[in-house]
Scaffold this motif. Sequence first.
Motif, PDB file in Angstrom:
ATOM      1  N   TYR A 174      29.261  44.983  29.304  1.00 27.14           N
ATOM      2  CA  TYR A 174      29.445  43.547  29.515  1.00 27.14           C
ATOM      3  C   TYR A 174      30.901  43.173  29.724  1.00 27.14           C
ATOM      4  O   TYR A 174      31.352  42.116  29.300  1.00 27.14           O
ATOM      5  CB  TYR A 174      28.819  42.729  28.379  1.00 27.14           C
ATOM      6  CG  TYR A 174      27.398  43.104  28.110  1.00 27.14           C
ATOM      7  CD1 TYR A 174      26.408  42.827  29.031  1.00 27.14           C
ATOM      8  CD2 TYR A 174      27.050  43.793  26.952  1.00 27.14           C
ATOM      9  CE1 TYR A 174      25.092  43.212  28.801  1.00 27.14           C
ATOM     10  CE2 TYR A 174      25.741  44.172  26.722  1.00 27.14           C
ATOM     11  CZ  TYR A 174      24.767  43.875  27.649  1.00 27.14           C
ATOM     12  OH  TYR A 174      23.470  44.264  27.429  1.00 27.14           O
ATOM     13  N   VAL A 175      31.644  44.050  30.387  1.00 22.92           N
ATOM     14  CA  VAL A 175      33.055  43.797  30.697  1.00 22.92           C
ATOM     15  C   VAL A 175      33.197  43.656  32.204  1.00 22.92           C
ATOM     16  O   VAL A 175      32.661  44.462  32.965  1.00 22.92           O
ATOM     17  CB  VAL A 175      33.960  44.943  30.186  1.00 22.92           C
ATOM     18  CG1 VAL A 175      35.402  44.721  30.599  1.00 22.92           C
ATOM     19  CG2 VAL A 175      33.849  45.061  28.677  1.00 22.92           C
ATOM     20  N   VAL A 176      33.913  42.634  32.642  1.00 23.10           N
ATOM     21  CA  VAL A 176      34.180  42.407  34.058  1.00 23.10           C
ATOM     22  C   VAL A 176      35.681  42.278  34.239  1.00 23.10           C
ATOM     23  O   VAL A 176      36.364  41.654  33.424  1.00 23.10           O
ATOM     24  CB  VAL A 176      33.490  41.116  34.548  1.00 23.10           C
ATOM     25  CG1 VAL A 176      33.856  40.817  35.986  1.00 23.10           C
ATOM     26  CG2 VAL A 176      31.997  41.217  34.385  1.00 23.10           C
ATOM     27  N   HIS A 177      36.187  42.874  35.303  1.00 22.43           N
ATOM     28  CA  HIS A 177      37.601  42.739  35.660  1.00 22.43           C
ATOM     29  C   HIS A 177      37.675  42.075  37.029  1.00 22.43           C
ATOM     30  O   HIS A 177      37.067  42.558  37.976  1.00 22.43           O
ATOM     31  CB  HIS A 177      38.287  44.115  35.730  1.00 22.43           C
ATOM     32  CG  HIS A 177      38.277  44.835  34.434  1.00 22.43           C
ATOM     33  ND1 HIS A 177      39.220  44.621  33.462  1.00 22.43           N
ATOM     34  CD2 HIS A 177      37.420  45.762  33.938  1.00 22.43           C
ATOM     35  CE1 HIS A 177      38.962  45.391  32.426  1.00 22.43           C
ATOM     36  NE2 HIS A 177      37.870  46.082  32.683  1.00 22.43           N
ATOM     37  N   HIS A 178      38.393  40.971  37.108  1.00 19.90           N
ATOM     38  CA  HIS A 178      38.649  40.302  38.390  1.00 19.90           C
ATOM     39  C   HIS A 178      40.091  40.573  38.763  1.00 19.90           C
ATOM     40  O   HIS A 178      40.981  40.469  37.920  1.00 19.90           O
ATOM     41  CB  HIS A 178      38.530  38.781  38.272  1.00 19.90           C
ATOM     42  CG  HIS A 178      37.152  38.298  38.090  1.00 19.90           C
ATOM     43  ND1 HIS A 178      36.877  37.091  37.527  1.00 19.90           N
ATOM     44  CD2 HIS A 178      35.973  38.842  38.415  1.00 19.90           C
ATOM     45  CE1 HIS A 178      35.580  36.912  37.503  1.00 19.90           C
ATOM     46  NE2 HIS A 178      35.020  37.959  38.033  1.00 19.90           N
ATOM     47  N   LEU A 179      40.317  40.846  40.015  1.00 24.35           N
ATOM     48  CA  LEU A 179      41.678  40.976  40.524  1.00 24.35           C
ATOM     49  C   LEU A 179      41.861  39.951  41.638  1.00 24.35           C
ATOM     50  O   LEU A 179      41.073  39.902  42.573  1.00 24.35           O
ATOM     51  CB  LEU A 179      41.929  42.385  41.072  1.00 24.35           C
ATOM     52  CG  LEU A 179      41.762  43.525  40.082  1.00 24.35           C
ATOM     53  CD1 LEU A 179      41.963  44.855  40.788  1.00 24.35           C
ATOM     54  CD2 LEU A 179      42.724  43.391  38.925  1.00 24.35           C
ATOM     55  N   TRP A 180      42.899  39.137  41.499  1.00 22.47           N
ATOM     56  CA  TRP A 180      43.217  38.116  42.490  1.00 22.47           C
ATOM     57  C   TRP A 180      44.650  38.346  42.938  1.00 22.47           C
ATOM     58  O   TRP A 180      45.504  38.708  42.132  1.00 22.47           O
ATOM     59  CB  TRP A 180      43.112  36.719  41.886  1.00 22.47           C
ATOM     60  CG  TRP A 180      41.797  36.425  41.240  1.00 22.47           C
ATOM     61  CD1 TRP A 180      41.482  36.584  39.917  1.00 22.47           C
ATOM     62  CD2 TRP A 180      40.618  35.931  41.864  1.00 22.47           C
ATOM     63  NE1 TRP A 180      40.190  36.213  39.693  1.00 22.47           N
ATOM     64  CE2 TRP A 180      39.628  35.800  40.868  1.00 22.47           C
ATOM     65  CE3 TRP A 180      40.307  35.569  43.169  1.00 22.47           C
ATOM     66  CZ2 TRP A 180      38.358  35.329  41.148  1.00 22.47           C
ATOM     67  CZ3 TRP A 180      39.037  35.103  43.435  1.00 22.47           C
ATOM     68  CH2 TRP A 180      38.080  34.988  42.428  1.00 22.47           C
ATOM     69  N   ALA A 181      44.929  38.107  44.197  1.00 25.46           N
ATOM     70  CA  ALA A 181      46.284  38.268  44.724  1.00 25.46           C
ATOM     71  C   ALA A 181      46.809  36.913  45.199  1.00 25.46           C
ATOM     72  O   ALA A 181      46.159  36.243  45.992  1.00 25.46           O
ATOM     73  CB  ALA A 181      46.291  39.264  45.875  1.00 25.46           C
ATOM     74  N   TYR A 182      47.958  36.541  44.705  1.00 24.56           N
ATOM     75  CA  TYR A 182      48.610  35.298  45.101  1.00 24.56           C
ATOM     76  C   TYR A 182      50.051  35.613  45.500  1.00 24.56           C
ATOM     77  O   TYR A 182      50.655  36.546  44.965  1.00 24.56           O
ATOM     78  CB  TYR A 182      48.642  34.299  43.940  1.00 24.56           C
ATOM     79  CG  TYR A 182      47.285  33.964  43.385  1.00 24.56           C
ATOM     80  CD1 TYR A 182      46.479  33.026  44.020  1.00 24.56           C
ATOM     81  CD2 TYR A 182      46.810  34.581  42.246  1.00 24.56           C
ATOM     82  CE1 TYR A 182      45.227  32.710  43.507  1.00 24.56           C
ATOM     83  CE2 TYR A 182      45.565  34.273  41.733  1.00 24.56           C
ATOM     84  CZ  TYR A 182      44.777  33.333  42.365  1.00 24.56           C
ATOM     85  OH  TYR A 182      43.555  33.034  41.855  1.00 24.56           O
ATOM     86  N   ARG A 183      50.606  34.824  46.412  1.00 26.97           N
ATOM     87  CA  ARG A 183      52.018  35.011  46.799  1.00 26.97           C
ATOM     88  C   ARG A 183      52.935  34.794  45.601  1.00 26.97           C
ATOM     89  O   ARG A 183      53.907  35.500  45.417  1.00 26.97           O
ATOM     90  CB  ARG A 183      52.399  34.029  47.904  1.00 26.97           C
ATOM     91  CG  ARG A 183      51.907  34.379  49.276  1.00 26.97           C
ATOM     92  CD  ARG A 183      52.474  33.456  50.343  1.00 26.97           C
ATOM     93  NE  ARG A 183      52.471  32.043  49.977  1.00 26.97           N
ATOM     94  CZ  ARG A 183      51.421  31.230  50.111  1.00 26.97           C
ATOM     95  NH1 ARG A 183      50.295  31.688  50.597  1.00 26.97           N
ATOM     96  NH2 ARG A 183      51.501  29.972  49.768  1.00 26.97           N
ATOM     97  N   ASP A 184      52.615  33.779  44.803  1.00 28.42           N
ATOM     98  CA  ASP A 184      53.431  33.424  43.655  1.00 28.42           C
ATOM     99  C   ASP A 184      52.607  32.525  42.742  1.00 28.42           C
ATOM    100  O   ASP A 184      51.452  32.218  43.044  1.00 28.42           O
ATOM    101  CB  ASP A 184      54.731  32.732  44.105  1.00 28.42           C
ATOM    102  CG  ASP A 184      54.488  31.566  45.050  1.00 28.42           C
ATOM    103  OD1 ASP A 184      53.457  30.863  44.904  1.00 28.42           O
ATOM    104  OD2 ASP A 184      55.323  31.355  45.948  1.00 28.42           O
ATOM    105  N   LEU A 185      53.194  32.107  41.634  1.00 27.93           N
ATOM    106  CA  LEU A 185      52.450  31.269  40.684  1.00 27.93           C
ATOM    107  C   LEU A 185      52.106  29.902  41.266  1.00 27.93           C
ATOM    108  O   LEU A 185      51.073  29.318  40.920  1.00 27.93           O
ATOM    109  CB  LEU A 185      53.241  31.121  39.387  1.00 27.93           C
ATOM    110  CG  LEU A 185      53.334  32.394  38.542  1.00 27.93           C
ATOM    111  CD1 LEU A 185      54.230  32.164  37.336  1.00 27.93           C
ATOM    112  CD2 LEU A 185      51.954  32.851  38.097  1.00 27.93           C
ATOM    113  N   GLN A 186      52.949  29.396  42.151  1.00 29.62           N
ATOM    114  CA  GLN A 186      52.664  28.103  42.780  1.00 29.62           C
ATOM    115  C   GLN A 186      51.406  28.195  43.663  1.00 29.62           C
ATOM    116  O   GLN A 186      50.542  27.322  43.603  1.00 29.62           O
ATOM    117  CB  GLN A 186      53.857  27.632  43.618  1.00 29.62           C
ATOM    118  CG  GLN A 186      53.642  26.287  44.288  1.00 29.62           C
ATOM    119  CD  GLN A 186      53.473  25.146  43.303  1.00 29.62           C
ATOM    120  OE1 GLN A 186      54.098  25.141  42.245  1.00 29.62           O
ATOM    121  NE2 GLN A 186      52.628  24.191  43.631  1.00 29.62           N
TER     122      GLN A 186
END
Length: 94
Positions: free
Chosen positions: A39-51
């Motif tokens: 019951y563990v899920v890992h999401h990976l998201w890519a953003y240019r920066d925190l903004q």
Amino acid sequence: RFQPGTMIEWGNNWARAIKYRQENQEAVGGFFSQIGELYVVHHLWAYRDLQSREETRNAAWRKRGWDENVYYTVPLIRTMESRIMIPLKISPLQ
């Protein structure tokens, strides 16, 4: 980490919800464990920066249906944590 027995329910909601997050192409991956801790899920998201992360996440809340997906999935979560990772210079995510 999800409540035991909720992975299928969560996965069905996640499949619908991911459509709300596709405009900026930030989704990198979603991984579910079947071995080890369950019951563990890992999401990976890519953003240019925190903004751009903030703008993308706020844009999702303005889309019709996003709030409903969140409403149904949040009760399935047992614990959650967030980390910000910076890619190495050799990463294709640069």
